[in-house]
Write an enzyme that holds these catalytic residues in place. Structure first.
Site, PDB file in Angstrom:
ATOM      1  N   CYS A   1       0.870  -1.169   0.000  1.00 19.62           N
ATOM      2  CA  CYS A   1       0.000   0.000   0.000  1.00 19.62           C
ATOM      3  C   CYS A   1       0.909   1.221   0.000  1.00 19.62           C
ATOM      4  CB  CYS A   1      -0.899  -0.005   1.222  1.00 19.62           C
ATOM      5  SG  CYS A   1      -1.764  -1.547   1.422  1.00 19.62           S
ATOM      6  N   SER A   2       1.317   1.644  -1.165  1.00 21.25           N
ATOM      7  CA  SER A   2       2.469   2.534  -1.232  1.00 21.25           C
ATOM      8  C   SER A   2       2.107   4.014  -1.275  1.00 21.25           C
ATOM      9  CB  SER A   2       3.303   2.197  -2.461  1.00 21.25           C
ATOM     10  OG  SER A   2       2.514   2.373  -3.606  1.00 21.25           O
TER      11      SER A   2
ATOM     12  N   ASP B   1      -0.650   0.156  -5.128  1.00 22.98           N
ATOM     13  CA  ASP B   1      -1.729   0.748  -4.342  1.00 22.98           C
ATOM     14  C   ASP B   1      -3.008   0.610  -5.130  1.00 22.98           C
ATOM     15  OD1 ASP B   1      -1.736   2.899  -1.785  1.00 22.98           O
ATOM     16  OD2 ASP B   1      -3.509   2.854  -3.047  1.00 22.98           O
TER      17      ASP B   1
ATOM     18  N   ASP C   1      -5.237  -5.029  -6.443  1.00 20.60           N
ATOM     19  CA  ASP C   1      -5.768  -5.193  -5.100  1.00 20.60           C
ATOM     20  C   ASP C   1      -4.766  -6.020  -4.303  1.00 20.60           C
ATOM     21  OD1 ASP C   1      -7.098  -5.686  -2.811  1.00 20.60           O
ATOM     22  OD2 ASP C   1      -8.977  -6.288  -3.761  1.00 20.60           O
TER      23      ASP C   1
ATOM     24  N   CYS D   1      -0.780   3.505  11.127  1.00 21.17           N
ATOM     25  CA  CYS D   1      -0.711   4.786  11.837  1.00 21.17           C
ATOM     26  C   CYS D   1      -1.853   4.856  12.843  1.00 21.17           C
ATOM     27  CB  CYS D   1      -0.739   5.962  10.884  1.00 21.17           C
ATOM     28  SG  CYS D   1      -2.149   5.961   9.800  1.00 21.17           S
TER      29      CYS D   1
END
Lengths: 180, 790
Positions: free
Chosen positions: B411-412, B435, B462, B536
């Site tokens: 997921c860049s 992504d 995906d 995060c």
């Protein structure tokens, strides 16, 4: 990912030679492995064979970019260099132009370079030759086409254009969504 | 060569030297050195005299008042005796007889004296309704005493200092003095001081002046101490104990009030037993606190509850405070284009105030202030740096990419971490930046080209289906999409728009992504085989729980992240019990590390085999299996599948619940065995009895916590033999059977044969690799046998 056709290869190399001249050879014959040009959706990518192999395994509809994009073929089948090619153009450039700090910002907003903003220019630049623009601290800012030869530049008045703008690194912000 | 040192000659010092400069001794003014006792000036003397007189007059007054009071009492008594005379006597002018008036006190103390003496006193006391028009005793007396004031004064002082008996009568006086002291200024204080000194002077005249001085000082200190004590008591009494509000719902409060209440409630909760009011429970206080915090920081109740579960109260407030404030702007040098030092110089020339981000990173810079927009300088556009939070360095540092590796960033977007990876790899190898979001992937393209990353493939697959296209990566970075509870400062909308469902969705997606990430790694890679998972978010549901899930489903183990700071991940959290190695993961909080809330875990894949996910049937078996493991634990037998269990994680609550069921199942199985034995014949009756006992003891054991080991030693030793261990499930009873047989010495029973058969069958199936399958086969065989027998 497909190989470029003969015709397109020719057009590409013609265009590149405008900027880096005979240094094209260095792009193709590299000591660190095979590099090649590939085309996808009219975009031309310059990429190592090793990376390409993995890239080919990804379905084309999901593949966005491989390696470095040099530019695209327009609908009229002309080749147009993108700012993304600057990474390769700058080190091999034959004609360079340095702009004064005052002009730096203007060029980055897409303006042509006038005589007043001209800091230095490499000798023997001919009219309408491709030219790489640097800041005074040797940071490549973009590229364009010489509006005048070096000798003409000396005589030109302050407001005269010396370099037509083609691409600049400000595009990374101005038009990030259609950078390719 | 050069100058020669002159070692032989001894250097003579020319002067004291610059450093040897000494300050001169201090000079004091003469006055300060010796203070001669000054004689009081004329005016001072006069003032002192006045003061004494005044004081004496006051004392006199008070004495008189008392006298009158007491005499009044006496006259009442006397008036009954000598009624007729009193009226006559009143008319006698007071001024003519001074003698009796001189001893009023005597009179008070000795009321029964001679008549002669009584008369004038009666005359004094002759004040009645009848004569009140013209007779004013108080005034008259003062007028009379005027002439003899000095005498009486001396008398008084004598009385004060010497006569204990009189002290009682002087109490009033001292009281009044105190009152005056309270209300009046320092002058009075001095007076009273001098008073006390005067008193002592009589006894200790020989004291030096300095001793007197100290005495004075001591007295003063004592007084101050007393006052301070009183004040302290007052403070303690007056300290406000937090009152639980009556009507929480309808209260209109300002933010300051709420903040104050939050503080108060936290104080109360910190020492709950002492500070609580009797009526409200801890839950009530917590609810109030939660509501207040929600109001003050504008969170929704759900998220606040999550945070309250996660943090201690003091930490919670710190976290919430820190989440209000933006983290400092940090940039990462693009080492593909420039060195940090050069970049710092270039930016300083543009009027940027910056510093290295810390010892832990060689590429980070903190920007304190800047005259130009940091995202639009020519240096930025030339790809010399990228704006990136300090916490975003961490997963890449944990990943520790090597040159010439194949690395995947699942997921860049927007490509900050991916370009960091490329920079560490020095543009060698292959970097796949994926992504799923096509709009965000343009940012990756832009950043990569700007920063000169040339070894990249950018795709929009995906992540969950990534394994279908390509696998065999050396390392994978999964910076999973999350609720963003660690970066509330960046996006405050998180405060209000997240609920249980969002977290559940995120968590599910994260699990799927993580499994896909693990599957796309090649465990046989010579350099890698690592997966780094980061979010995060600070919530456990999105971090430890996800890792724990992956540990159970894939052949991966947790390894050290290589980050020297950050707090350890939770191994236990509320009802959850995670893998003990969860301490290798790292958590970062805005309030402790001054970077965004972050979680980093590093996994190593040790086998490419994907363990089968448990189906419904297997789930039941798994339950039984767990029970067997429990038994093994009890017997201290190190099981051959310890490794699997280790990675399979601890026994969770769910399995604990199911234990009860297991026990029941085992019980029924044993009953079955017993039936078989019964059919074997009556000669083994004694055996049965013993078996029963053994069974009972074992079921007891099962119900007890795993620490208790009650099985006989013999059983243990038997079980330690691998073959017999393979017997396990039907087994335990059988082990004891063997002992029973030995004891009864009926060795050649059918039962024994049955056992032999069982063993033979086992031998045939002994090639099955995993223990689990062994157990299953055992179950099958034993079942078969039972059916045969019946």
């Amino acid at each position: 990912m497909k190989r470029l056709s003969e015709e397109r290869t020719k057009k590409l190399f013609e265009k590149l030679s405008l900027y880096i001249g005979s240094n094209i050879k260095l792009l193709i014959e590299r000591p660190d492995g095979l590099y090649c040009f590939r085309e996808q959706k009219d975009r031309v990518y310059y990429v190592s064979e090793k990376v390409l192999k993995i890239g080919e395994s990804i379905p084309p509809e999901h593949l966005v970019s491989v390696g470095t994009c040099f530019g695209k073929f327009t609908k009229t089948n002309k080749f147009r260099l993108h700012i993304t090619a600057l990474n390769y153009l700058a080190p091999y450039a034959q004609n360079k132009l340095w702009v004064k700090p005052s002009m730096e910002q203007q060029f980055l907003y897409g303006h042509n370079i006038t005589k007043s903003g001209l800091g230095r220019i490499s000798e023997s630049t001919e009219k309408f030759q491709g030219i790489i623009v640097f800041s005074m601290s040797d940071v490549p800012l973009g590229f364009g086409v010489a509006a005048r030869s070096t000798t003409d530049c000396r005589l030109a008045d302050a407001l005269a254009v010396v370099c037509f703008h083609q691409a600049d690194i400000g595009e990374y912000i101005r038009s990030e969504s259609d950078i390719l | 060569m050069g100058r020669k040192a002159k070692f032989t000659e001894e250097k003579t010092k020319k002067g004291p030297g610059r450093k040897a400069k000494k300050q001169k001794d201090p000079k004091f003014p003469k006055a300060a050195l010796d203070e001669p006792e000054k004689k009081p000036s004329h005016r001072q003397k006069q003032r002192a005299l006045k003061r004494i007189q005044k004081r004496a007059a006051r004392k006199e007054k008070i004495k008189e008042i008392k006298k009158i009071k007491k005499e009044n009492v006496v006259t009442k008594e006397l008036s009954q005796n000598v009624k007729s005379t009193t009226i006559k006597q009143v008319s006698i002018p007071n001024g003519s007889t001074s003698k009796p008036l001189k001893r009023p006190k005597n009179f008070v103390h000795y009321p029964q004296e001679s008549d002669e003496e009584e008369e004038p006193k009666v005359d004094m006391k002759g004040f009645s309704d009848h004569n009140k028009q013209w007779l004013k005793p108080k005034q008259v007396k003062t007028a009379m005493f005027d002439s003899e004031e000095d005498d009486s004064d001396e008398e008084d002082e004598d009385q004060e200092s010497e006569e204990d008996a009189k002290v009682t009568s002087l109490n009033d006086l001292s009281d009044e003095d105190d009152d005056e002291f309270d209300s009046d200024s320092i002058k009075d204080e001095d007076e009273s001081d001098s008073d006390s000194i005067k008193l002592e002077e009589d006894e200790e005249d020989d004291l030096l002046p300095i001793e007197k001085e100290t005495k004075k000082l001591r007295a003063k200190q004592k007084r101050e101490q007393k006052l301070a004590d009183e004040e302290l008591k007052l403070n303690i009494a007056g300290q406000e104990v937090f009152q639980f509000p009556n009507d929480v719902e309808n209260e209109q409060m300002t933010l300051q009030d709420i903040q104050q209440r939050v503080r108060d409630v936290i104080v109360v909760l910190a020492d709950f037993n002492k500070l609580r009011d009797g009526e409200h429970s801890r839950g009530d206080y917590m609810e109030l606190l939660q509501k207040d915090l929600c109001n003050y920081y504008s969170y929704n109740l759900f998220l606040m509850e999550k945070f309250m579960e996660l943090f201690s109260l003091s930490e919670l407030v710190e976290f919430l405070e820190a989440s209000e404030v933006e983290r400092p702007l940090t940039i990462r040098t693009n080492t593909l284009k420039i060195r940090r030092r050069d970049l710092a110089q270039a930016l300083i020339n543009r009027g940027v105030n910056l510093d290295p981000v810390g010892q832990w990173s060689k590429v980070g810079l903190v920007v304190y202030s800047s005259q130009v927009p940091m995202g639009a300088t020519p240096e930025y556009l030339a790809g010399q740096y990228i704006i990136q939070g300090a916490s975003s360095f961490l997963p890449v540092m944990a990943l520790a990419p090597q040159e010439n590796e194949r690395i995947l960033d699942m997921c860049s977007a927007p490509g900050g971490k991916a370009s960091h990876i490329a920079a560490i790899m020095k543009n060698t190898g292959v970097l796949v930046a994926n992504d799923v979001n096509k709009n965000r992937i343009t940012a990756v393209v832009g950043n990569f080209h700007r920063m000169g990353v040339i070894n990249s493939i950018i795709s929009t697959l995906d992540g969950r289906k990534f394994t279908q296209t390509t696998t065999g990566f050396d390392r994978v970075l999964l910076d999973a999409p999350c609720t963003g509870t660690g970066v509330i400062a960046k996006d405050p909308s998180v405060k209000t728009n997240k609920d249980q469902q969002d977290i559940q969705r995120c968590s599910t997606l994260q699990r799927e992504l993580l499994l896909a990430a693990i599957d796309s790694v090649n465990s046989k890679s010579s350099t890698g085989g690592y997966i780094v998972y980061s979010t995060c978010s600070v919530l456990v549901e999105e971090n430890e729980a996800v890792i724990d899930y992956a540990l159970k489903r894939r052949n991966v183990c947790l390894v050290q992240t290589g980050l020297e700071f950050g707090t350890e991940g939770f191994t236990t959290y509320r009802q959850h019990r995670f893998h003990p190695n969860m301490k290798f993961t790292r958590r970062f909080y805005p309030h402790t590390h001054n970077m965004d809330g972050f979680f980093v875990a590093k996994l190593k894949k040790f086998s490419n085999v994907i363990p089968k996910p448990p189906t419904v049937e297997e789930a039941v078996e798994e339950v039984q299996e767990v029970s067997i493991e429990d038994i093994e634990e009890k017997m201290n037998v190190s099981p051959s599948k310890g490794k699997k269990r280790k990675h399979g994680g601890d026994v969770t609550e769910k399995s604990k619940k199911s234990k009860v069921m297991k026990v029941d199942q085992l019980g029924t199985k044993k009953e079955g065995i017993k039936k078989v034995i019964k059919k074997d014949g009556g000669d083994a009756k004694s055996k049965k009895v013993k078996l029963k006992k053994a069974d009972q003891s074992k079921t007891n054991d099962l119900k007890k916590p795993p620490t208790s080991t009650k099985l006989s030693k013999e059983a243990k030793t038997d079980l330690k033999h691998p073959k017999k261990q393979a017997n396990k499930s039907p087994s335990k009873t059988k082990v004891e059977e063997v002992q029973a047989e030995k004891k009864v010495k009926a060795v050649k029973s059918k039962e024994g044969k049955l056992k032999m058969k069982n063993r033979n069958k086992l031998g045939m199936k002994g090639q099955v690799s995993t223990v689990k399958s062994k157990i299953n086969s055992n179950k099958l065989t034993s079942k078969k046998m039972f059916t045969k027998k019946s």
